[in-house]
Design an enzyme around this catalytic site. Structure first.
Site, PDB file in Angstrom:
ATOM      1  N   HIS A   1      -5.346  43.337  39.995  1.00  0.00           N
ATOM      2  CA  HIS A   1      -3.889  43.338  39.460  1.00  0.00           C
ATOM      3  C   HIS A   1      -2.906  42.782  40.133  1.00  0.00           C
ATOM      4  O   HIS A   1      -2.124  41.978  40.046  1.00  0.00           O
ATOM      5  CB  HIS A   1      -3.836  45.007  38.966  1.00  0.00           C
ATOM      6  CG  HIS A   1      -4.609  44.994  37.374  1.00  0.00           C
ATOM      7  ND1 HIS A   1      -4.135  46.163  37.121  1.00  0.00           N
ATOM      8  CD2 HIS A   1      -4.587  44.095  36.815  1.00  0.00           C
ATOM      9  CE1 HIS A   1      -4.428  46.037  35.894  1.00  0.00           C
ATOM     10  NE2 HIS A   1      -5.067  44.846  35.434  1.00  0.00           N
TER      11      HIS A   1
ATOM     12  N   ARG B   1       6.269  54.390  14.481  1.00  0.00           N
ATOM     13  CA  ARG B   1       5.235  55.653  14.931  1.00  0.00           C
ATOM     14  C   ARG B   1       4.492  55.559  14.793  1.00  0.00           C
ATOM     15  O   ARG B   1       3.440  55.989  15.186  1.00  0.00           O
ATOM     16  CB  ARG B   1       6.011  57.060  14.048  1.00  0.00           C
ATOM     17  CG  ARG B   1       7.316  58.091  14.886  1.00  0.00           C
ATOM     18  CD  ARG B   1       7.590  59.122  15.075  1.00  0.00           C
ATOM     19  NE  ARG B   1       9.039  59.773  15.367  1.00  0.00           N
ATOM     20  CZ  ARG B   1      10.201  59.872  14.463  1.00  0.00           C
ATOM     21  NH1 ARG B   1       9.742  59.708  13.598  1.00  0.00           N
ATOM     22  NH2 ARG B   1      11.095  60.175  15.187  1.00  0.00           N
TER      23      ARG B   1
ATOM     24  N   LYS C   1     -18.530  49.537  26.723  1.00  0.00           N
ATOM     25  CA  LYS C   1     -17.149  50.075  26.839  1.00  0.00           C
ATOM     26  C   LYS C   1     -16.602  50.847  25.609  1.00  0.00           C
ATOM     27  O   LYS C   1     -16.293  52.017  26.103  1.00  0.00           O
ATOM     28  CB  LYS C   1     -16.158  48.477  26.545  1.00  0.00           C
ATOM     29  CG  LYS C   1     -14.639  48.633  25.595  1.00  0.00           C
ATOM     30  CD  LYS C   1     -14.272  48.418  27.323  1.00  0.00           C
ATOM     31  CE  LYS C   1     -12.635  48.855  27.445  1.00  0.00           C
ATOM     32  NZ  LYS C   1     -12.308  47.929  27.215  1.00  0.00           N
TER      33      LYS C   1
ATOM     34  N   HIS D   1      -6.594  36.599  34.928  1.00  0.00           N
ATOM     35  CA  HIS D   1      -7.157  37.752  34.758  1.00  0.00           C
ATOM     36  C   HIS D   1      -8.230  38.038  35.482  1.00  0.00           C
ATOM     37  O   HIS D   1      -8.426  38.637  36.663  1.00  0.00           O
ATOM     38  CB  HIS D   1      -6.147  38.683  33.979  1.00  0.00           C
ATOM     39  CG  HIS D   1      -6.720  40.348  33.833  1.00  0.00           C
ATOM     40  ND1 HIS D   1      -6.175  41.377  34.549  1.00  0.00           N
ATOM     41  CD2 HIS D   1      -8.327  40.330  33.484  1.00  0.00           C
ATOM     42  CE1 HIS D   1      -6.587  42.299  34.150  1.00  0.00           C
ATOM     43  NE2 HIS D   1      -7.796  42.307  34.005  1.00  0.00           N
TER      44      HIS D   1
ATOM     45  N   GLU E   1      -8.371  57.840  29.967  1.00  0.00           N
ATOM     46  CA  GLU E   1      -9.035  57.664  32.057  1.00  0.00           C
ATOM     47  C   GLU E   1      -7.934  58.471  31.627  1.00  0.00           C
ATOM     48  O   GLU E   1      -7.818  58.441  32.975  1.00  0.00           O
ATOM     49  CB  GLU E   1      -7.937  56.244  31.697  1.00  0.00           C
ATOM     50  CG  GLU E   1      -8.712  55.870  33.151  1.00  0.00           C
ATOM     51  CD  GLU E   1      -7.789  54.046  33.414  1.00  0.00           C
ATOM     52  OE1 GLU E   1      -7.273  54.306  34.300  1.00  0.00           O
ATOM     53  OE2 GLU E   1      -7.746  53.287  31.631  1.00  0.00           O
TER      54      GLU E   1
ATOM     55  N   HIS F   1      -9.947  46.085  39.377  1.00  0.00           N
ATOM     56  CA  HIS F   1      -8.528  45.349  39.035  1.00  0.00           C
ATOM     57  C   HIS F   1      -7.707  45.843  40.315  1.00  0.00           C
ATOM     58  O   HIS F   1      -6.650  46.048  40.338  1.00  0.00           O
ATOM     59  CB  HIS F   1      -8.347  46.381  37.606  1.00  0.00           C
ATOM     60  CG  HIS F   1      -9.179  45.910  36.368  1.00  0.00           C
ATOM     61  ND1 HIS F   1     -10.506  45.376  37.004  1.00  0.00           N
ATOM     62  CD2 HIS F   1      -8.800  45.249  35.823  1.00  0.00           C
ATOM     63  CE1 HIS F   1     -10.931  45.078  35.477  1.00  0.00           C
ATOM     64  NE2 HIS F   1     -10.110  44.403  34.957  1.00  0.00           N
TER      65      HIS F   1
ATOM     66  N   GLU G   1     -15.440  40.169  32.643  1.00  0.00           N
ATOM     67  CA  GLU G   1     -14.910  41.048  32.453  1.00  0.00           C
ATOM     68  C   GLU G   1     -16.443  41.875  32.131  1.00  0.00           C
ATOM     69  O   GLU G   1     -16.562  43.438  32.397  1.00  0.00           O
ATOM     70  CB  GLU G   1     -14.384  41.247  31.045  1.00  0.00           C
ATOM     71  CG  GLU G   1     -12.206  41.373  31.802  1.00  0.00           C
ATOM     72  CD  GLU G   1     -12.411  42.315  32.275  1.00  0.00           C
ATOM     73  OE1 GLU G   1     -13.125  43.484  32.953  1.00  0.00           O
ATOM     74  OE2 GLU G   1     -11.000  41.850  32.873  1.00  0.00           O
TER      75      GLU G   1
ATOM     76  N   ASN H   1     -12.377  50.075  35.931  1.00  0.00           N
ATOM     77  CA  ASN H   1     -11.624  49.320  36.519  1.00  0.00           C
ATOM     78  C   ASN H   1     -11.728  48.749  38.213  1.00  0.00           C
ATOM     79  O   ASN H   1     -11.087  48.444  38.942  1.00  0.00           O
ATOM     80  CB  ASN H   1      -9.708  50.815  37.363  1.00  0.00           C
ATOM     81  CG  ASN H   1      -9.436  51.075  35.861  1.00  0.00           C
ATOM     82  OD1 ASN H   1      -8.932  50.170  35.070  1.00  0.00           O
ATOM     83  ND2 ASN H   1      -8.990  52.494  36.145  1.00  0.00           N
TER      84      ASN H   1
ATOM     85  N   ARG I   1     -13.555  56.529  32.526  1.00  0.00           N
ATOM     86  CA  ARG I   1     -13.063  55.315  31.999  1.00  0.00           C
ATOM     87  C   ARG I   1     -12.525  54.373  33.592  1.00  0.00           C
ATOM     88  O   ARG I   1     -12.343  53.658  33.107  1.00  0.00           O
ATOM     89  CB  ARG I   1     -11.841  55.684  30.803  1.00  0.00           C
ATOM     90  CG  ARG I   1     -11.435  53.767  30.325  1.00  0.00           C
ATOM     91  CD  ARG I   1     -11.117  53.991  29.199  1.00  0.00           C
ATOM     92  NE  ARG I   1     -10.197  52.814  28.805  1.00  0.00           N
ATOM     93  CZ  ARG I   1      -9.884  52.715  27.188  1.00  0.00           C
ATOM     94  NH1 ARG I   1      -9.391  53.318  26.376  1.00  0.00           N
ATOM     95  NH2 ARG I   1      -9.315  51.417  27.247  1.00  0.00           N
TER      96      ARG I   1
ATOM     97  N   LYS J   1      -6.326  50.487  24.764  1.00  0.00           N
ATOM     98  CA  LYS J   1      -4.930  50.036  25.896  1.00  0.00           C
ATOM     99  C   LYS J   1      -4.245  49.333  24.993  1.00  0.00           C
ATOM    100  O   LYS J   1      -4.658  48.049  24.971  1.00  0.00           O
ATOM    101  CB  LYS J   1      -6.076  49.650  27.058  1.00  0.00           C
ATOM    102  CG  LYS J   1      -5.992  50.904  27.905  1.00  0.00           C
ATOM    103  CD  LYS J   1      -5.872  50.475  29.087  1.00  0.00           C
ATOM    104  CE  LYS J   1      -7.164  51.978  30.120  1.00  0.00           C
ATOM    105  NZ  LYS J   1      -7.489  51.799  31.551  1.00  0.00           N
TER     106      LYS J   1
END
Length: 331
Positions: free
Chosen positions: A239, A113, A214, A251, A224, A235, A177, A232, A228, A135
């Site tokens: 993606h 956990r 960031k 990427h 998000e 993206h 990025e 994206n 946030r 993330k």
């Protein structure tokens, strides 16, 4: 340089310093079992430098590339940790790019956990983007990052010197990025990247300014639900391009292409100029129906609608909620 990230779930430092790998034990608790997760493309000297500073180190190596961010590796690492009797008081260190960081973070978030996770990103992409924010994810059934969690690291160590072993394609793909964050938030950063005569002369400034953006976004929207989503930018389509080309494009290359679709003509021209400067792709071919189907599986999709970030002027953005079918208008 130290950036403190203060989120609702954890506070931690991002430390940016040349040659810091030689003294990570000054910043990380390594007097316990430590699992170093890396890939076979990372120089062994990086791993050995960190390993020799650990009291009881173990090393797990995955194959380089996006395809390694899978359920099988996730399960194998957990099994390895059980066999080596790792406890909740032990830790994991990721040494590598975004694939290593995402996978290691997800393992850390779920083993017993949650155990301490230290991130040592060695690519520009991971240093300016995925190194902070929490993330973590693996890919499943060809869908990128479909299984994961939000789990903040306990500390991030960034040594800009590790970028010197990257090939130019990897370095420039990672730079996308920073370009993304500059386009949406900071025209001054965009101009630094645009005008740089030697990227290594400006790299620490670029990393630092990118991470400040960031940090601001993550601190104000850790999971998000609002702000946030601006990260994206590029993206949503990026993606889908990445999946369509079966991860054969990097990427950052895909995100760069994705930004072009989500910009007006004036902004697109400026982005194109920078992409060409760093030898990044500016065109691609896709089957429209298959492409729309991939986008429909994006995590930003909700029912028949999807959130997109659109830029009309460098340094600003707007969010739009549109029907997935209307994406054809952007293609």
């Amino acid at each position: 340089m130290i950036i403190n990230v203060n989120t609702s779930s954890k506070n931690y430092d991002v430390i940016i310093e040349k040659n810091i790998l030689e003294k990570v034990n000054n910043y990380l608790n390594l007097k316990r079992k430590v699992l170093i997760i890396t890939d076979d493309g990372i120089p062994s000297s990086y791993v050995n430098t960190v390993k020799k500073q650990c009291l009881e180190p173990f090393v797990y190596v995955i194959k380089q590339g996006e395809s390694s961010k899978n359920f099988e590796n996730y399960q194998n690492i957990l099994t390895f940790m059980i066999d080596k009797k790792f406890t909740r008081s032990d830790s994991i260190i990721a040494i590598g790019g975004g694939v290593v960081g995402d996978l290691s973070g997800f393992v850390s978030s779920t083993y017993m956990r949650g155990i301490d996770f230290y991130n040592i990103p060695t690519t520009l992409l991971s240093q300016v983007d995925s190194s902070i924010g929490g993330k973590t994810a693996i890919d499943l059934n060809g869908i990128k990052n479909i299984v994961g969690s939000f789990y903040q690291p306990s500390c991030v160590i960034i040594d800009p010197n590790t970028l010197k072993t990257l090939n130019p394609r990897q370095l420039h793909a990672g730079l996308v990025e920073s370009i993304k964050m500059a386009v949406t938030f900071n025209i001054d950063l965009f101009n630094i990247i645009k005008k740089s005569e030697n990227i290594f002369d400006d790299i620490e400034k670029i990393i630092y300014e990118s991470l400040l953006i960031k940090k601001y976004v993550v601190e104000n929207d850790e999971k998000e639900s609002g702000l946030r989503r601006v990260l994206n930018f590029g993206h949503t389509i990026g993606h889908a391009i990445e999946s369509y080309y079966n991860m054969n494009l990097l990427h950052g290359e895909c995100v760069g292409l994705g930004m072009l679709f989500m910009s007006n003509e004036t902004t697109k021209k400026q982005i194109l100029e920078v992409l060409k400067k760093y030898n990044l792709p500016t065109t691609c071919k896709v089957d429209k129906e298959a492409f729309i189907s991939l986008i429909a599986h994006d995590k930003k999709a909700s029912g028949s609608k999807i959130s997109i970030i659109y830029v009309e002027e460098i340094g600003s953005y707007k969010e739009e909620i549109i029907n997935i079918g209307d994406l054809e208008n952007y293609l």
